[in-house]
Design a protein around this motif. Structure first.
Motif, PDB file in Angstrom:
ATOM      1  N   TYR A 131       0.753  -1.321   0.033  1.00  0.00           N
ATOM      2  CA  TYR A 131       0.011  -0.159  -0.061  1.00  0.00           C
ATOM      3  C   TYR A 131       0.958   1.225   0.000  1.00  0.00           C
ATOM      4  CZ  TYR A 131      -3.477  -3.375   1.455  1.00  0.00           C
ATOM      5  OH  TYR A 131      -4.472  -4.298   1.353  1.00  0.00           O
ATOM      6  N   VAL A 132       0.494   2.336  -0.404  1.00  0.00           N
ATOM      7  CA  VAL A 132       0.895   3.707  -0.484  1.00  0.00           C
ATOM      8  C   VAL A 132      -0.092   4.701   0.097  1.00  0.00           C
ATOM      9  CG1 VAL A 132       0.379   4.333  -2.924  1.00  0.00           C
ATOM     10  CG2 VAL A 132       2.362   5.301  -1.623  1.00  0.00           C
ATOM     11  N   MET A 133       0.220   5.501   1.066  1.00  0.00           N
ATOM     12  CA  MET A 133      -0.484   6.561   1.555  1.00  0.00           C
ATOM     13  C   MET A 133      -0.339   7.962   1.486  1.00  0.00           C
ATOM     14  SD  MET A 133      -1.299   6.604   5.915  1.00  0.00           S
ATOM     15  CE  MET A 133      -2.016   5.218   5.551  1.00  0.00           C
ATOM     16  N   GLY A 134      -0.972   8.548   0.881  1.00  0.00           N
ATOM     17  CA  GLY A 134      -0.589  10.179   0.633  1.00  0.00           C
ATOM     18  C   GLY A 134      -1.440  11.000   1.757  1.00  0.00           C
ATOM     19  N   ALA A 135      -0.694  12.043   2.630  1.00  0.00           N
ATOM     20  CA  ALA A 135      -1.372  12.656   3.489  1.00  0.00           C
ATOM     21  C   ALA A 135      -0.967  14.353   3.104  1.00  0.00           C
ATOM     22  CB  ALA A 135      -0.859  12.403   4.864  1.00  0.00           C
ATOM     23  N   ASP A 136      -2.082  14.843   3.325  1.00  0.00           N
ATOM     24  CA  ASP A 136      -2.067  16.322   3.139  1.00  0.00           C
ATOM     25  C   ASP A 136      -2.743  17.205   4.237  1.00  0.00           C
ATOM     26  OD1 ASP A 136      -1.619  18.822   2.049  1.00  0.00           O
ATOM     27  OD2 ASP A 136      -3.387  18.791   0.559  1.00  0.00           O
ATOM     28  N   PRO A 137      -2.258  17.491   5.316  1.00  0.00           N
ATOM     29  CA  PRO A 137      -2.802  18.204   6.187  1.00  0.00           C
ATOM     30  C   PRO A 137      -3.304  19.421   5.925  1.00  0.00           C
ATOM     31  CG  PRO A 137      -0.315  17.596   6.752  1.00  0.00           C
ATOM     32  CD  PRO A 137      -0.684  17.569   5.302  1.00  0.00           C
ATOM     33  N   ALA A 138      -4.095  20.068   6.656  1.00  0.00           N
ATOM     34  CA  ALA A 138      -4.713  21.252   6.641  1.00  0.00           C
ATOM     35  C   ALA A 138      -3.940  22.540   6.385  1.00  0.00           C
ATOM     36  CB  ALA A 138      -5.817  21.598   7.542  1.00  0.00           C
ATOM     37  N   TYR A 139      -4.072  23.223   5.298  1.00  0.00           N
ATOM     38  CA  TYR A 139      -3.060  24.439   5.089  1.00  0.00           C
ATOM     39  C   TYR A 139      -1.634  23.996   4.489  1.00  0.00           C
ATOM     40  CZ  TYR A 139      -7.024  26.451   7.226  1.00  0.00           C
ATOM     41  OH  TYR A 139      -8.224  26.815   7.733  1.00  0.00           O
ATOM     42  N   GLY A 140      -1.530  22.737   4.315  1.00  0.00           N
ATOM     43  CA  GLY A 140      -0.284  22.217   3.965  1.00  0.00           C
ATOM     44  C   GLY A 140       0.279  22.454   2.566  1.00  0.00           C
ATOM     45  N   ASN A 189       1.674  -2.877   5.277  1.00  0.00           N
ATOM     46  CA  ASN A 189       2.867  -2.722   4.322  1.00  0.00           C
ATOM     47  C   ASN A 189       2.630  -1.362   3.740  1.00  0.00           C
ATOM     48  OD1 ASN A 189       4.934  -2.950   2.840  1.00  0.00           O
ATOM     49  ND2 ASN A 189       4.298  -4.721   1.853  1.00  0.00           N
ATOM     50  N   VAL A 190       2.736  -0.248   4.381  1.00  0.00           N
ATOM     51  CA  VAL A 190       2.633   0.913   3.654  1.00  0.00           C
ATOM     52  C   VAL A 190       3.687   1.896   3.715  1.00  0.00           C
ATOM     53  CG1 VAL A 190       1.233   2.956   4.150  1.00  0.00           C
ATOM     54  CG2 VAL A 190       0.194   0.853   5.000  1.00  0.00           C
ATOM     55  N   MET A 191       3.827   2.647   2.487  1.00  0.00           N
ATOM     56  CA  MET A 191       4.481   3.644   2.396  1.00  0.00           C
ATOM     57  C   MET A 191       3.813   5.088   2.393  1.00  0.00           C
ATOM     58  SD  MET A 191       7.601   4.650  -0.573  1.00  0.00           S
ATOM     59  CE  MET A 191       8.707   3.589  -0.010  1.00  0.00           C
ATOM     60  N   LEU A 192       4.466   5.890   3.301  1.00  0.00           N
ATOM     61  CA  LEU A 192       3.652   7.118   3.686  1.00  0.00           C
ATOM     62  C   LEU A 192       4.284   8.286   2.933  1.00  0.00           C
ATOM     63  CD1 LEU A 192       1.753   9.360   5.272  1.00  0.00           C
ATOM     64  CD2 LEU A 192       3.269   9.071   7.115  1.00  0.00           C
ATOM     65  N   ASN A 193       3.667   9.223   2.208  1.00  0.00           N
ATOM     66  CA  ASN A 193       4.221  10.405   1.662  1.00  0.00           C
ATOM     67  C   ASN A 193       3.268  11.536   2.381  1.00  0.00           C
ATOM     68  OD1 ASN A 193       5.712  12.251   0.293  1.00  0.00           O
ATOM     69  ND2 ASN A 193       4.759  11.898  -1.822  1.00  0.00           N
ATOM     70  N   LEU A 194       3.974  12.089   3.387  1.00  0.00           N
ATOM     71  CA  LEU A 194       3.222  13.448   3.992  1.00  0.00           C
ATOM     72  C   LEU A 194       3.780  14.746   3.518  1.00  0.00           C
ATOM     73  CD1 LEU A 194       1.628  14.258   6.600  1.00  0.00           C
ATOM     74  CD2 LEU A 194       3.846  13.722   7.864  1.00  0.00           C
ATOM     75  N   GLY A 200       2.207  20.136   8.593  1.00  0.00           N
ATOM     76  CA  GLY A 200       2.639  19.049   8.450  1.00  0.00           C
ATOM     77  C   GLY A 200       3.891  18.733   9.347  1.00  0.00           C
ATOM     78  N   GLY A 201       4.862  19.730   9.715  1.00  0.00           N
ATOM     79  CA  GLY A 201       5.779  19.550  10.429  1.00  0.00           C
ATOM     80  C   GLY A 201       5.423  19.155  12.069  1.00  0.00           C
ATOM     81  N   ALA A 202       4.241  19.605  12.378  1.00  0.00           N
ATOM     82  CA  ALA A 202       3.719  19.021  13.594  1.00  0.00           C
ATOM     83  C   ALA A 202       3.341  17.722  13.772  1.00  0.00           C
ATOM     84  CB  ALA A 202       2.508  19.954  14.301  1.00  0.00           C
ATOM     85  N   VAL A 203       2.966  17.254  12.338  1.00  0.00           N
ATOM     86  CA  VAL A 203       2.290  15.965  12.124  1.00  0.00           C
ATOM     87  C   VAL A 203       3.427  15.025  12.091  1.00  0.00           C
ATOM     88  CG1 VAL A 203       1.179  14.292  10.497  1.00  0.00           C
ATOM     89  CG2 VAL A 203       0.293  16.586  11.013  1.00  0.00           C
ATOM     90  N   VAL A 204       4.519  15.314  11.401  1.00  0.00           N
ATOM     91  CA  VAL A 204       5.538  14.324  11.194  1.00  0.00           C
ATOM     92  C   VAL A 204       6.396  14.558  12.526  1.00  0.00           C
ATOM     93  CG1 VAL A 204       7.562  16.003  10.585  1.00  0.00           C
ATOM     94  CG2 VAL A 204       7.605  13.757   9.739  1.00  0.00           C
ATOM     95  N   THR A 205       6.406  15.461  13.430  1.00  0.00           N
ATOM     96  CA  THR A 205       7.003  15.382  14.722  1.00  0.00           C
ATOM     97  C   THR A 205       6.460  14.254  15.538  1.00  0.00           C
ATOM     98  OG1 THR A 205       7.801  17.447  14.522  1.00  0.00           O
ATOM     99  CG2 THR A 205       7.372  17.070  16.729  1.00  0.00           C
ATOM    100  N   GLU A 206       4.772  14.556  15.518  1.00  0.00           N
ATOM    101  CA  GLU A 206       4.066  13.362  16.516  1.00  0.00           C
ATOM    102  C   GLU A 206       4.335  11.984  15.819  1.00  0.00           C
ATOM    103  OE1 GLU A 206       1.814  11.946  19.452  1.00  0.00           O
ATOM    104  OE2 GLU A 206       2.953  13.827  19.167  1.00  0.00           O
ATOM    105  N   LEU A 207       4.619  11.825  14.767  1.00  0.00           N
ATOM    106  CA  LEU A 207       4.895  10.364  14.060  1.00  0.00           C
ATOM    107  C   LEU A 207       6.485   9.944  14.711  1.00  0.00           C
ATOM    108  CD1 LEU A 207       3.562  10.779  10.586  1.00  0.00           C
ATOM    109  CD2 LEU A 207       2.659   9.255  12.406  1.00  0.00           C
ATOM    110  N   MET A 208       7.431  10.967  14.696  1.00  0.00           N
ATOM    111  CA  MET A 208       8.344  10.529  15.044  1.00  0.00           C
ATOM    112  C   MET A 208       8.522  10.174  16.891  1.00  0.00           C
ATOM    113  SD  MET A 208      10.318  10.403  12.509  1.00  0.00           S
ATOM    114  CE  MET A 208       8.916   9.998  11.714  1.00  0.00           C
ATOM    115  N   ASN A 209       7.791  11.037  17.571  1.00  0.00           N
ATOM    116  CA  ASN A 209       7.618  10.846  18.964  1.00  0.00           C
ATOM    117  C   ASN A 209       6.839   9.528  19.223  1.00  0.00           C
ATOM    118  OD1 ASN A 209       7.338  11.777  21.585  1.00  0.00           O
ATOM    119  ND2 ASN A 209       5.160  11.637  21.202  1.00  0.00           N
ATOM    120  N   LEU A 210       5.773   9.181  18.238  1.00  0.00           N
ATOM    121  CA  LEU A 210       5.393   7.853  18.498  1.00  0.00           C
ATOM    122  C   LEU A 210       6.360   6.709  18.155  1.00  0.00           C
ATOM    123  CD1 LEU A 210       1.816   8.155  16.689  1.00  0.00           C
ATOM    124  CD2 LEU A 210       2.263   7.986  19.183  1.00  0.00           C
ATOM    125  N   GLN A 211       7.197   6.777  17.337  1.00  0.00           N
ATOM    126  CA  GLN A 211       7.953   6.019  16.959  1.00  0.00           C
ATOM    127  C   GLN A 211       9.142   5.738  18.311  1.00  0.00           C
ATOM    128  OE1 GLN A 211       8.671   4.377  13.525  1.00  0.00           O
ATOM    129  NE2 GLN A 211       9.607   3.129  15.184  1.00  0.00           N
TER     130      GLN A 211
END
Length: 363
Positions: A131-140, A189-194, A200-211
């Motif tokens: 799978y592939v996932m595209g993510a566009d945050p608000a105002y990104g 089995n997903v590749m994410l393109n954010l 979006g900076g806050a989104v990726v920061t939270e993803l890294m925090n989860l990691q």
């Protein structure tokens, strides 16, 4: 009366297209189109609109299907959008809403009706799926793209098939990160393109925090580490450095130049039939997209959040996943044949757990 004689008396029989339109009106609305109406339509088409049938179908449709015909200079062609809309209308999906708590592990989905759906699922996660996932945050991607949009596609060597879509304006960036992680953990089995510009900076920061904290968190009978391990992060490479692999950066920062690249690529795959788009809402947003002297996006303040998320998902598939699946001979036709191969006394498809997302926890 003279017009009636010209446009009906001289040609009293219906064309093949007119016969089909008359049939559908009778089927849909139990109404019989009269010769006078056919004559008026022919007259207006030829005398007032110089034979512009696309305009007539948009302004004077015979039925609800014809009402969706795009006119004007859109980025995507009218014919493909119309066909895509008619196809998407027939596709069935399950509707859900997300509920987030104080921590990621409390994230749940609940079934809802189509009107309240934030998440639509056309295909449940498949164990063998890529799978592939595209993510566009608000105002990104733009200053008026005010919704968080997420598109999930199943990948084949020759095709992308839309399996899930999430879109809402009513969340915060950290919640979007949790939803990305939750869906990524479900599809595995997903590749994410954010898009990481702005929120979006806050989104990726939270993803890294989860990691970072994943070792200490349990989600159902899986660890958060297992969930986060399902998601591979896309790394952007400058096109002029693609062979050397230099100048990599995680995820995506939209510029006018790279937006043109991914949008043109997304359109090409849609136009030639390498994509199955199941979302009516996505098709509706695609009709808003125009190319205004090289600037590609929704006209005025129209929405294109789903379109941008779709283009973000498409790009990693085109750049690398497609080639890898070709090497494994994982075309759409091959995957469908394998899915029907005997697996004990039942087929592989029947043997898979098909209601994965219906559970309230990641199991």
């Amino acid at each position: 009366e003279q017009e009636y004689k010209v446009y009906w008396g001289a040609a009293p029989s219906l064309t093949a297209k007119e016969r089909e339109s008359v049939r559908k009106v009778k089927q849909y609305y139990d109404y019989d189109i009269t010769p006078e109406q056919i004559a008026w339509y022919r007259w207006h088409l030829n005398e007032k609109k110089n034979g512009d049938e696309m305009w007539m179908r948009q302004e004077y449709p015979f039925d609800e299907d014809e009402a969706f015909v795009v006119a004007g200079a859109q980025f995507f062609t009218s014919e493909k959008l119309t066909n895509g809309y008619l196809y998407a209308k027939k596709q069935k999906y399950d509707s859900y809403r997300y509920i987030t708590g104080s921590e990621f592990q409390f994230t749940q989905i609940k079934p809802t009706n189509a009107q309240n759906a934030e998440l639509k699922v056309w295909e449940e996660p498949q164990p063998e799926g890529v799978y592939v996932m595209g993510a566009d945050p608000a105002y990104g991607s733009s200053d008026w793209a005010d919704r968080f949009a997420l598109e999930v596609y199943r990948c084949y060597s020759d095709r992308l098939v839309q399996v899930a879509e999430y879109c809402t304006a009513d969340i915060m960036p950290y919640q979007f990160a949790w939803i990305i992680a939750h869906l990524g953990g479900a599809y595995r089995n997903v590749m994410l393109n954010l898009e990481i510009t702005g929120p979006g900076g806050a989104v990726v920061t939270e993803l890294m925090n989860l990691q970072r904290t994943s070792n200490n968190v349990q989600v159902g009978n899986r660890s958060l580490q297992d969930v986060m391990g399902c998601i591979r992060h896309y790394f952007w490479v400058r096109p002029d450095n693609a062979l050397s692999g230099m100048t990599k950066s995680i995820h995506w920062r939209t510029t006018d130049e790279n937006k043109r690249a991914i949008m043109h690529a997304f359109r090409d795959s849609f136009e030639v039939g390498r994509m199955e788009v199941n979302s009516v809402e996505l098709i509706n947003e695609m009709r808003n997209v125009v190319n205004d002297e090289g600037s590609i996006g929704a006209a005025g303040r129209a929405k294109d959040d789903r379109v941008m998320a779709g283009a973000l998902a498409h790009w990693p598939w085109l750049q690398s996943i497609k080639t890898n699946l070709s090497a494994q001979n994982l075309s759409y036709a091959t995957a469908m044949r394998r899915a029907q191969m005997p697996y004990g006394n039942i087929s592989m498809v029947q043997g898979h757990v098909m209601n994965y997302l219906k559970r309230t926890k990641i199991a």
